[in-house]
Design a protein around this motif. Structure first.
Motif, PDB file in Angstrom:
ATOM      1  N   LYS A 196       0.834  -1.198   0.000  1.00  0.00           N
ATOM      2  CA  LYS A 196       0.000   0.000   0.000  1.00  0.00           C
ATOM      3  C   LYS A 196       0.873   1.254   0.000  1.00  0.00           C
ATOM      4  CE  LYS A 196      -3.853  -2.337   0.373  1.00  0.00           C
ATOM      5  NZ  LYS A 196      -4.815  -2.405  -0.761  1.00  0.00           N
ATOM      6  N   ALA A 197       0.231   2.367  -0.303  1.00  0.00           N
ATOM      7  CA  ALA A 197       0.927   3.661  -0.291  1.00  0.00           C
ATOM      8  C   ALA A 197       0.488   4.472   0.915  1.00  0.00           C
ATOM      9  CB  ALA A 197       0.610   4.432  -1.570  1.00  0.00           C
ATOM     10  N   PRO A 198       1.295   5.435   1.356  1.00  0.00           N
ATOM     11  CA  PRO A 198       0.876   6.330   2.443  1.00  0.00           C
ATOM     12  C   PRO A 198      -0.393   7.077   2.041  1.00  0.00           C
ATOM     13  CG  PRO A 198       3.207   6.596   1.944  1.00  0.00           C
ATOM     14  CD  PRO A 198       2.632   5.764   0.853  1.00  0.00           C
ATOM     15  N   GLY A 199      -1.092   7.614   3.003  1.00  0.00           N
ATOM     16  CA  GLY A 199      -2.328   8.330   2.737  1.00  0.00           C
ATOM     17  C   GLY A 199      -2.100   9.640   1.976  1.00  0.00           C
ATOM     18  N   THR A 200      -3.127  10.084   1.282  1.00  0.00           N
ATOM     19  CA  THR A 200      -3.054  11.331   0.500  1.00  0.00           C
ATOM     20  C   THR A 200      -2.712  12.515   1.395  1.00  0.00           C
ATOM     21  OG1 THR A 200      -4.665  10.507  -1.107  1.00  0.00           O
ATOM     22  CG2 THR A 200      -4.368  12.899  -0.982  1.00  0.00           C
ATOM     23  N   ASP A 201      -3.324  12.581   2.549  1.00  0.00           N
ATOM     24  CA  ASP A 201      -3.105  13.717   3.447  1.00  0.00           C
ATOM     25  C   ASP A 201      -1.659  13.778   3.912  1.00  0.00           C
ATOM     26  OD1 ASP A 201      -4.422  15.925   4.801  1.00  0.00           O
ATOM     27  OD2 ASP A 201      -3.970  14.861   6.667  1.00  0.00           O
ATOM     28  N   GLU A 202      -1.081  12.632   4.239  1.00  0.00           N
ATOM     29  CA  GLU A 202       0.315  12.601   4.702  1.00  0.00           C
ATOM     30  C   GLU A 202       1.271  13.105   3.616  1.00  0.00           C
ATOM     31  OE1 GLU A 202       3.823   9.344   5.772  1.00  0.00           O
ATOM     32  OE2 GLU A 202       1.717   8.740   5.925  1.00  0.00           O
ATOM     33  N   ILE A 203       1.093  12.612   2.416  1.00  0.00           N
ATOM     34  CA  ILE A 203       1.979  13.000   1.319  1.00  0.00           C
ATOM     35  C   ILE A 203       1.771  14.468   0.943  1.00  0.00           C
ATOM     36  CG2 ILE A 203       2.496  12.638  -1.124  1.00  0.00           C
ATOM     37  CD1 ILE A 203       3.661  10.511   0.719  1.00  0.00           C
ATOM     38  N   ASN A 204       0.531  14.902   0.895  1.00  0.00           N
ATOM     39  CA  ASN A 204       0.253  16.290   0.509  1.00  0.00           C
ATOM     40  C   ASN A 204       0.820  17.272   1.535  1.00  0.00           C
ATOM     41  OD1 ASN A 204      -1.036  18.230  -1.276  1.00  0.00           O
ATOM     42  ND2 ASN A 204      -2.540  18.557   0.352  1.00  0.00           N
ATOM     43  N   LYS A 205       0.583  17.011   2.801  1.00  0.00           N
ATOM     44  CA  LYS A 205       1.086  17.906   3.848  1.00  0.00           C
ATOM     45  C   LYS A 205       2.611  17.907   3.884  1.00  0.00           C
ATOM     46  CE  LYS A 205      -2.862  17.918   7.014  1.00  0.00           C
ATOM     47  NZ  LYS A 205      -3.356  17.557   8.376  1.00  0.00           N
ATOM     48  N   GLY A 206       3.215  16.742   3.656  1.00  0.00           N
ATOM     49  CA  GLY A 206       4.677  16.676   3.651  1.00  0.00           C
ATOM     50  C   GLY A 206       5.271  17.491   2.511  1.00  0.00           C
ATOM     51  N   ALA A 207       4.672  17.397   1.324  1.00  0.00           N
ATOM     52  CA  ALA A 207       5.173  18.151   0.167  1.00  0.00           C
ATOM     53  C   ALA A 207       5.009  19.655   0.376  1.00  0.00           C
ATOM     54  CB  ALA A 207       4.429  17.711  -1.094  1.00  0.00           C
ATOM     55  N   ILE A 208       3.901  20.057   0.957  1.00  0.00           N
ATOM     56  CA  ILE A 208       3.659  21.484   1.202  1.00  0.00           C
ATOM     57  C   ILE A 208       4.610  22.016   2.280  1.00  0.00           C
ATOM     58  CG2 ILE A 208       1.993  23.154   2.105  1.00  0.00           C
ATOM     59  CD1 ILE A 208      -0.213  21.541   0.718  1.00  0.00           C
ATOM     60  N   LYS A 209       4.844  21.227   3.313  1.00  0.00           N
ATOM     61  CA  LYS A 209       5.779  21.657   4.362  1.00  0.00           C
ATOM     62  C   LYS A 209       7.171  21.883   3.777  1.00  0.00           C
ATOM     63  CE  LYS A 209       7.739  20.236   8.824  1.00  0.00           C
ATOM     64  NZ  LYS A 209       7.466  21.542   9.452  1.00  0.00           N
ATOM     65  N   ALA A 210       7.612  20.953   2.947  1.00  0.00           N
ATOM     66  CA  ALA A 210       8.921  21.104   2.304  1.00  0.00           C
ATOM     67  C   ALA A 210       8.942  22.342   1.414  1.00  0.00           C
ATOM     68  CB  ALA A 210       9.241  19.848   1.482  1.00  0.00           C
ATOM     69  N   ALA A 211       7.890  22.550   0.650  1.00  0.00           N
ATOM     70  CA  ALA A 211       7.834  23.689  -0.265  1.00  0.00           C
ATOM     71  C   ALA A 211       7.894  25.017   0.486  1.00  0.00           C
ATOM     72  CB  ALA A 211       6.563  23.621  -1.110  1.00  0.00           C
ATOM     73  N   LYS A 212       7.249  25.101   1.621  1.00  0.00           N
ATOM     74  CA  LYS A 212       7.273  26.343   2.400  1.00  0.00           C
ATOM     75  C   LYS A 212       8.688  26.685   2.868  1.00  0.00           C
ATOM     76  CE  LYS A 212       2.489  26.372   4.058  1.00  0.00           C
ATOM     77  NZ  LYS A 212       1.580  26.286   5.240  1.00  0.00           N
ATOM     78  N   GLU A 213       9.426  25.678   3.310  1.00  0.00           N
ATOM     79  CA  GLU A 213      10.793  25.936   3.758  1.00  0.00           C
ATOM     80  C   GLU A 213      11.707  26.313   2.582  1.00  0.00           C
ATOM     81  OE1 GLU A 213      12.721  23.395   6.512  1.00  0.00           O
ATOM     82  OE2 GLU A 213      10.892  23.012   7.710  1.00  0.00           O
ATOM     83  N   VAL A 214      11.505  25.654   1.449  1.00  0.00           N
ATOM     84  CA  VAL A 214      12.343  25.933   0.287  1.00  0.00           C
ATOM     85  C   VAL A 214      12.064  27.328  -0.264  1.00  0.00           C
ATOM     86  CG1 VAL A 214      12.925  25.190  -2.054  1.00  0.00           C
ATOM     87  CG2 VAL A 214      12.523  23.484  -0.282  1.00  0.00           C
ATOM     88  N   VAL A 215      10.819  27.734  -0.306  1.00  0.00           N
ATOM     89  CA  VAL A 215      10.479  29.091  -0.754  1.00  0.00           C
ATOM     90  C   VAL A 215      11.068  30.113   0.209  1.00  0.00           C
ATOM     91  CG1 VAL A 215       8.574  30.734  -1.013  1.00  0.00           C
ATOM     92  CG2 VAL A 215       8.407  28.473  -2.069  1.00  0.00           C
TER      93      VAL A 215
END
Length: 224
Positions: A196-215
């Motif tokens: 199985k894959a991780p949940g949509t919410d986990e992956i989406n929040k993780g990608a957004i958190k990373a993007a905020k720090e990179v920006v």
């Protein structure tokens, strides 16, 4: 030289010296010469003026970002460790043909049966308009997502699930624009035990958190 009128021609035969002297005075010192000189000077000035007017503009487009910051230090080590458990937080920068235009850092690790992959990229364009056009093209290719408020000047996130040989992988992508720069984050994961894959919410929040720090790192690089 023009033919002289008949009376003057007859006079020239009788008194050539006097007539030639008079003719020379008329040709070199009269009002006609001044008018011709004045017209020529005026034409020259007008031509120069037209040349200046017709010169194309050579003003260069001002770019907010002319160099990409180091991507592997764009996030805090604790953020990397939380998103990619078991990875080396220093990351690995991916070779680029032109680091002034694009720089990417990648992290990945398998902890137990859980696999995570994260990469972040800085992409620089020639102008804000060029970056905006590229941003629009990118999000048009990745339908099904939505805007991320408060991230850069515009941001978009989307999560997709793929299955290969019964193994699921869920990937989140965040694209953000800041002036003439694009920040692109890819974050995905799989569980090799359950398939199985991780949940949509986990992956989406993780990608957004990373993007905020990179920006934030991109903006800080400009101020520095």
């Amino acid at each position: 030289m023009r033919s002289l009128p008949l009376p003057l021609a007859l006079t020239a035969r009788l008194t050539p010296v006097v007539v030639l002297a008079c003719a020379g005075w008329a040709m070199s010192s009269g009002p006609l010469t001044e008018t011709q000189d004045g017209t020529a000077a005026k034409d020259t000035r007008q031509t120069r003026s037209e040349e200046k007017t017709s010169d194309p503009s050579t003003t260069a487009v001002s770019k907010t970002y002319s160099a990409a910051p180091a991507p592997c230090t764009s996030m805090a080590a604790k953020t990397v460790a939380a998103l990619v458990p078991g990875t080396k937080t220093a990351g690995k920068e991916i070779p680029s043909t032109d680091t002034s235009l694009r720089r990417t850092c990648s992290w990945n690790a398998l902890k137990g049966y859980d696999y995570r992959w994260l990469d972040v990229s800085f992409e620089l364009k020639e102008s804000d308009d060029a970056a905006q056009n590229s941003y629009k093209e990118r999000i048009a290719e990745k339908s099904g997502g939505g805007a991320v408020p408060g991230l850069g000047e515009a941001a978009y996130s989307v999560v997709n699930l793929t299955t290969q040989d019964k193994q699921q992988t869920r990937e989140g992508v965040v694209i953000a624009r800041v002036s003439n720069a694009l920040v692109v984050v890819n974050y995905n994961g799989s569980d090799f035990e359950t398939k199985k894959a991780p949940g949509t919410d986990e992956i989406n929040k993780g990608a957004i958190k990373a993007a905020k720090e990179v920006v934030a790192a991109l903006v800080a690089a400009k101020k520095g």
